[in-house]
Design an enzyme around this catalytic site. Structure first.
Site, PDB file in Angstrom:
ATOM      1  CG  ASP A 178      -2.068   0.984   1.056  1.00 25.96           C
ATOM      2  OD1 ASP A 178      -3.212   0.530   0.863  1.00 25.96           O
ATOM      3  OD2 ASP A 178      -1.826   2.218   1.107  1.00 25.96           O
ATOM      4  CB  ILE A 179       0.793   4.256  -2.168  1.00 21.29           C
ATOM      5  CG1 ILE A 179       1.876   5.168  -2.706  1.00 21.29           C
ATOM      6  CG2 ILE A 179      -0.490   5.013  -1.861  1.00 21.29           C
ATOM      7  CD1 ILE A 179       1.547   5.771  -4.065  1.00 21.29           C
ATOM      8  CG  ASN A 219     -12.431  -0.647   3.464  1.00 24.96           C
ATOM      9  OD1 ASN A 219     -12.862  -1.003   4.544  1.00 24.96           O
ATOM     10  ND2 ASN A 219     -11.236  -0.090   3.302  1.00 24.96           N
ATOM     11  CD  GLU A 225     -10.370   6.969  -0.056  1.00 28.40           C
ATOM     12  OE1 GLU A 225      -9.161   6.923  -0.347  1.00 28.40           O
ATOM     13  OE2 GLU A 225     -10.891   7.859   0.644  1.00 28.40           O
ATOM     14  CB  VAL A 226      -9.105   1.666  -5.266  1.00 26.99           C
ATOM     15  CG1 VAL A 226      -8.696   1.113  -6.624  1.00 26.99           C
ATOM     16  CG2 VAL A 226      -8.107   2.714  -4.780  1.00 26.99           C
ATOM     17  CG  HIS A 228      -8.504  -3.006  -2.692  1.00 21.58           C
ATOM     18  ND1 HIS A 228      -9.407  -2.355  -3.495  1.00 21.58           N
ATOM     19  CD2 HIS A 228      -8.423  -2.282  -1.556  1.00 21.58           C
ATOM     20  CE1 HIS A 228      -9.829  -1.269  -2.885  1.00 21.58           C
ATOM     21  NE2 HIS A 228      -9.267  -1.197  -1.696  1.00 21.58           N
ATOM     22  CG  HIS A 250      -6.855  -2.958   2.884  1.00 23.07           C
ATOM     23  ND1 HIS A 250      -6.158  -1.782   2.720  1.00 23.07           N
ATOM     24  CD2 HIS A 250      -8.063  -2.756   2.292  1.00 23.07           C
ATOM     25  CE1 HIS A 250      -6.911  -0.910   2.063  1.00 23.07           C
ATOM     26  NE2 HIS A 250      -8.077  -1.472   1.791  1.00 23.07           N
TER      27      HIS A 250
HETATM   28  P1  5GP Z   1      -9.847   1.333   0.031  1.00 25.35           P
HETATM   29  O1  5GP Z   1     -10.217   2.518   0.863  1.00 25.35           O
HETATM   30  O2  5GP Z   1     -10.363   1.471  -1.381  1.00 25.35           O
HETATM   31  O3  5GP Z   1     -10.187   0.034   0.679  1.00 25.35           O
HETATM   32  O4  5GP Z   1      -8.265   1.327  -0.024  1.00 25.35           O
HETATM   33  C1  5GP Z   1      -7.508   1.809  -1.094  1.00 25.35           C
HETATM   34  C2  5GP Z   1      -6.058   1.695  -0.701  1.00 25.35           C
HETATM   35  O5  5GP Z   1      -5.277   1.856  -1.851  1.00 25.35           O
HETATM   36  C3  5GP Z   1      -5.607   2.763   0.294  1.00 25.35           C
HETATM   37  O6  5GP Z   1      -5.071   2.129   1.453  1.00 25.35           O
HETATM   38  C4  5GP Z   1      -4.557   3.558  -0.479  1.00 25.35           C
HETATM   39  O7  5GP Z   1      -3.472   3.980   0.320  1.00 25.35           O
HETATM   40  C5  5GP Z   1      -4.124   2.593  -1.559  1.00 25.35           C
HETATM   41  N1  5GP Z   1      -3.705   3.209  -2.808  1.00 25.35           N
HETATM   42  C6  5GP Z   1      -4.358   4.188  -3.492  1.00 25.35           C
HETATM   43  N2  5GP Z   1      -3.686   4.506  -4.607  1.00 25.35           N
HETATM   44  C7  5GP Z   1      -2.595   3.702  -4.635  1.00 25.35           C
HETATM   45  C8  5GP Z   1      -1.522   3.563  -5.577  1.00 25.35           C
HETATM   46  O8  5GP Z   1      -1.433   4.243  -6.595  1.00 25.35           O
HETATM   47  N3  5GP Z   1      -0.581   2.640  -5.274  1.00 25.35           N
HETATM   48  C9  5GP Z   1      -0.639   1.855  -4.150  1.00 25.35           C
HETATM   49  N4  5GP Z   1       0.336   0.978  -3.966  1.00 25.35           N
HETATM   50  N5  5GP Z   1      -1.651   1.955  -3.254  1.00 25.35           N
HETATM   51  C10 5GP Z   1      -2.605   2.882  -3.500  1.00 25.35           C
END
Ligand code: 5GP
Length: 124
Positions: A39-40, A97, A105-106, A110, A112
């Site tokens: 994760d970034i 999520n 958000e994505v 995925h 985690h």
């Molecule tokens: P969500 O809230 O969708 O469950 O989590 C999205 C996750 O993706 C977040 O923890 C965020 O830090 C990670 N993320 C977003 N953009 C990128 C990216 O470009 N590269 C990587 N490695 N992680 C990302």
């Protein structure tokens, strides 16, 4: 900003672009069904994301539409990544999520993997 998990798959989402190799990520695992990368913006000592190769918006989409082989492959990939990171003995946490209340958000499924430290209660 959280997404609407009922919307159609957007093939330009950031994880689709990572899967296609269009943008960089620190990849730690790949097989026929999934990739994993760091994760970034890590929220724990270990914070790794496991992403199915198929085009699924969320856990809801995946659990409803993915084939048995895709589901088995993805679940096994999540377990393998955690195992390879040495997380089984100390323990770890999985999180997927979904949509607005989940804080997704994505818009590509995925999971985690959090670990490397005591993680406290389930929800802060
Ligand atoms: P969500 O809230 O969708 O469950 O989590 C999205 C996750 O993706 C977040 O923890 C965020 O830090 C990670 N993320 C977003 N953009 C990128 C990216 O470009 N590269 C990587 N490695 N992680 C990302």
């Amino acid at each position: 900003m959280p997404i609407d998990a009922t919307r159609p798959y957007d093939s330009d989402n950031i994880f689709a672009r990572i899967l296609r190799g269009e943008i960089p990520a620190t990849r730690v695992y790949e097989d026929d069904w999934a990739i994993a990368f760091e994760d970034i913006n890590p929220q724990a000592e270990i914070h790794t994301l496991v992403v199915p190769k198929g085009e699924y918006v969320s856990w809801d989409d995946f659990s409803a539409k993915a084939s048995d082989a895709e589901i088995a492959g993805f679940v096994r990939a999540v377990g393998t990544v955690a195992r390879e990171k040495g997380l089984v003995e100390p323990g770890y946490r999985l999180l997927a999520n979904v949509g607005a209340h989940g804080g997704q958000e994505v818009p590509h499924l995925h999971v985690h993997i959090f670990g490397g430290q005591p993680l406290g209660r389930m929800i802060a």
